[in-house]
Motif scaffolding. Structure first.
Motif, PDB file in Angstrom:
ATOM      1  N   GLY A 185       0.821  -1.198   0.000  1.00 30.72           N
ATOM      2  CA  GLY A 185       0.000   0.000   0.000  1.00 30.72           C
ATOM      3  C   GLY A 185       0.858   1.250   0.000  1.00 30.72           C
ATOM      4  N   ASP A 186       0.219   2.385  -0.241  1.00 31.22           N
ATOM      5  CA  ASP A 186       0.942   3.645  -0.180  1.00 31.22           C
ATOM      6  C   ASP A 186       1.399   3.889   1.253  1.00 31.22           C
ATOM      7  N   PRO A 187       2.640   4.328   1.438  1.00 30.60           N
ATOM      8  CA  PRO A 187       3.123   4.563   2.803  1.00 30.60           C
ATOM      9  C   PRO A 187       2.335   5.681   3.474  1.00 30.60           C
ATOM     10  N   PRO A 188       1.994   5.536   4.759  1.00 31.13           N
ATOM     11  CA  PRO A 188       1.226   6.568   5.444  1.00 31.13           C
ATOM     12  C   PRO A 188       2.092   7.774   5.775  1.00 31.13           C
ATOM     13  N   ASP A 189       1.445   8.903   6.025  1.00 29.70           N
ATOM     14  CA  ASP A 189       2.169  10.073   6.504  1.00 29.70           C
ATOM     15  C   ASP A 189       2.671   9.799   7.914  1.00 29.70           C
ATOM     16  N   ALA A 190       3.828  10.360   8.231  1.00 27.41           N
ATOM     17  CA  ALA A 190       4.410  10.130   9.553  1.00 27.41           C
ATOM     18  C   ALA A 190       3.477  10.611  10.661  1.00 27.41           C
ATOM     19  N   GLU A 191       2.798  11.734  10.425  1.00 26.87           N
ATOM     20  CA  GLU A 191       1.898  12.273  11.447  1.00 26.87           C
ATOM     21  C   GLU A 191       0.711  11.337  11.695  1.00 26.87           C
ATOM     22  N   ASP A 192       0.153  10.762  10.622  1.00 28.61           N
ATOM     23  CA  ASP A 192      -0.962   9.826  10.772  1.00 28.61           C
ATOM     24  C   ASP A 192      -0.521   8.580  11.533  1.00 28.61           C
ATOM     25  N   LEU A 193       0.696   8.108  11.217  1.00 26.90           N
ATOM     26  CA  LEU A 193       1.196   6.919  11.902  1.00 26.90           C
ATOM     27  C   LEU A 193       1.422   7.187  13.386  1.00 26.90           C
ATOM     28  N   LYS A 265      -3.974  -4.637  13.547  1.00 28.19           N
ATOM     29  CA  LYS A 265      -3.553  -5.212  12.270  1.00 28.19           C
ATOM     30  C   LYS A 265      -3.343  -4.104  11.231  1.00 28.19           C
ATOM     31  N   HIS A 266      -4.273  -3.133  11.240  1.00 31.75           N
ATOM     32  CA  HIS A 266      -4.156  -2.009  10.301  1.00 31.75           C
ATOM     33  C   HIS A 266      -2.889  -1.202  10.576  1.00 31.75           C
ATOM     34  N   ILE A 267      -2.608  -0.930  11.847  1.00 34.22           N
ATOM     35  CA  ILE A 267      -1.411  -0.159  12.198  1.00 34.22           C
ATOM     36  C   ILE A 267      -0.153  -0.953  11.881  1.00 34.22           C
ATOM     37  N   SER A 268      -0.221  -2.280  12.067  1.00 28.90           N
ATOM     38  CA  SER A 268       0.929  -3.124  11.729  1.00 28.90           C
ATOM     39  C   SER A 268       1.253  -3.021  10.242  1.00 28.90           C
ATOM     40  N   LYS A 269       0.218  -3.004   9.404  1.00 25.43           N
ATOM     41  CA  LYS A 269       0.443  -2.857   7.959  1.00 25.43           C
ATOM     42  C   LYS A 269       0.978  -1.455   7.637  1.00 25.43           C
ATOM     43  N   MET A 270       0.448  -0.446   8.347  1.00 24.03           N
ATOM     44  CA  MET A 270       0.960   0.909   8.149  1.00 24.03           C
ATOM     45  C   MET A 270       2.452   0.967   8.470  1.00 24.03           C
ATOM     46  N   LEU A 271       2.844   0.331   9.578  1.00 26.55           N
ATOM     47  CA  LEU A 271       4.263   0.313   9.969  1.00 26.55           C
ATOM     48  C   LEU A 271       5.107  -0.414   8.928  1.00 26.55           C
ATOM     49  N   SER A 272       4.564  -1.543   8.413  1.00 22.73           N
ATOM     50  CA  SER A 272       5.302  -2.300   7.404  1.00 22.73           C
ATOM     51  C   SER A 272       5.494  -1.479   6.136  1.00 22.73           C
ATOM     52  N   ASP A 273       4.419  -0.835   5.667  1.00 18.23           N
ATOM     53  CA  ASP A 273       4.511  -0.008   4.453  1.00 18.23           C
ATOM     54  C   ASP A 273       5.443   1.181   4.664  1.00 18.23           C
ATOM     55  N   PHE A 274       5.346   1.798   5.859  1.00 15.93           N
ATOM     56  CA  PHE A 274       6.189   2.959   6.151  1.00 15.93           C
ATOM     57  C   PHE A 274       7.662   2.556   6.206  1.00 15.93           C
ATOM     58  N   THR A 275       7.942   1.419   6.871  1.00 20.16           N
ATOM     59  CA  THR A 275       9.331   0.939   6.976  1.00 20.16           C
ATOM     60  C   THR A 275       9.888   0.596   5.600  1.00 20.16           C
ATOM     61  N   HIS A 276       9.071  -0.092   4.787  1.00 22.04           N
ATOM     62  CA  HIS A 276       9.514  -0.455   3.439  1.00 22.04           C
ATOM     63  C   HIS A 276       9.812   0.801   2.612  1.00 22.04           C
TER      64      HIS A 276
END
Length: 337
Positions: A185-193, A265-276
């Motif tokens: 997915g598209d990486p989330p904004d740092a502020e949203d994360l 689970k949603h936040i875990s995916k956000m972290l994975s996308d952001f890290t990638h």
């Protein structure tokens, strides 16, 4: 960077997509492991033949990026790829016939010719590979009998092409503008994360009040063996009320915990996308740093050469003064006296 193995390379080639970032990231990883160049080219060609027709051009774009950007490190990749490129071009043209793929392949060959990535013999062989099936290698193509065969087949091919109605040309998409949906997915904004992670501090699993209320429930509401102790109707009514209250509390709390689990689970995916995304940006930045270092080195060399040149110029202050004018030249009569 991750260690090199055949399995790791196959996995990365499977995950490769046509976006500029994906191609450049894998290219950087391959150049980093250039000591395995023979294995890399073999696996690349094997996976190219197995790839779906829609992904074969992406493999060619990857090879182009590796070949061009590894030159400053050494000639390993350009030499090793040259052993399979004519087969690769022939394979792609045989499996894929759409105008987009052919245009992309022609652009790669044109760039290699303009930038002298390969000599004219190899470039000619690659152009022939796009026209003929079972094309010989550039070395074999130099043999007289093979050259005549290529000329004859090329002439036949040209006649066939001219007999067909001209197809409408589509603009060739540049690799920089290719937009392909990434598996991630598209990486989330740092502020949203950050906000999502902060919201977890007030999640249901940390609700001490409800947990204490559940812990203080009488054992009779959950232990069926204690029902024998009830002797009166009033006691049964009281227990029934307690069970109903406990059921309401537990049902509501379980619902909140289920929602929290989905959120985690949603936040875990956000972290994975952001890290990638951050890792890809880091790899891209490291590559840019190397390019800028090379540019800085070249600028420093030019600066030193200019300084050396200036030092070798004559000192104008040591020349005789000519403020009063130069002495007149001798006349022709004075010269021949």
């Amino acid at each position: 960077m991750a260690g090199f193995t055949d399995a790791a390379l196959e996995k990365k080639l499977t995950d490769l997509n046509n976006s500029q970032q994906s191609i450049q990231t894998l290219s950087l990883w391959l150049i980093h492991h250039r000591k395995h160049h023979k294995t890399i080219v073999q696996v690349w060609f094997k996976e190219l033949k197995k790839a779906k027709p829609s992904r074969k051009l992406t493999f060619m774009y990857l090879a182009n990026d590796v070949i061009q950007n590894s030159k400053k490190k050494g000639p390993e990749f350009s030499k090793e790829f040259s052993t399979v490129l004519h087969k690769a071009f022939a394979h792609v043209c045989e499996c894929v016939t759409d105008a987009k793929t052919r245009s992309g392949l022609e652009r790669i060959i044109n760039v290699w010719g303009e930038r002298s990535v390969y000599d004219s013999t190899i470039i000619s062989g690659l152009r022939a590979a796009m026209q003929l099936k079972g094309v010989p290698s550039p070395v074999e193509a130099n043999k007289p009998d093979v050259r005549e065969k290529i000329k004859r087949k090329t002439a036949e091919r040209k006649v066939k092409i001219f007999d067909e109605p001209p197809a409408k040309k589509k603009p060739s998409p540049k690799i920089e503008t290719a937009i392909i949906q990434s598996p991630r997915g598209d990486p989330p904004d740092a502020e949203d994360l950050i906000k999502a992670l902060q919201d977890l501090e007030n999640s249901p699993s940390t609700d001490a009040v409800v947990r204490e209320k559940i812990a203080s429930l009488p054992p009779e509401v959950s232990d069926i063996t204690l029902l024998d102790k009830i002797q009166t109707k009033e006691g049964a009514d009281k227990l029934s009320t307690q069970v109903e209250e406990a059921l309401a509390i537990l049902t509501d709390y379980n619902s909140r915990l289920t929602s929290e689990l989905e959120e985690r689970k949603h936040i875990s995916k956000m972290l994975s996308d952001f890290t990638h995304s951050q890792r890809e940006q880091l790899a891209f930045a490291e590559r840019k740093i190397e390019e800028f270092k090379d540019q800085l080195k070249r600028v420093a060399e030019v600066r030193n050469e200019l300084k050396s040149h200036l030092q070798n110029l004559p000192d104008l202050t040591l020349l005789p003064s000519v403020t009063g004018g130069l002495a007149p030249l001798p006349s022709a009569g004075d010269l021949f006296q």
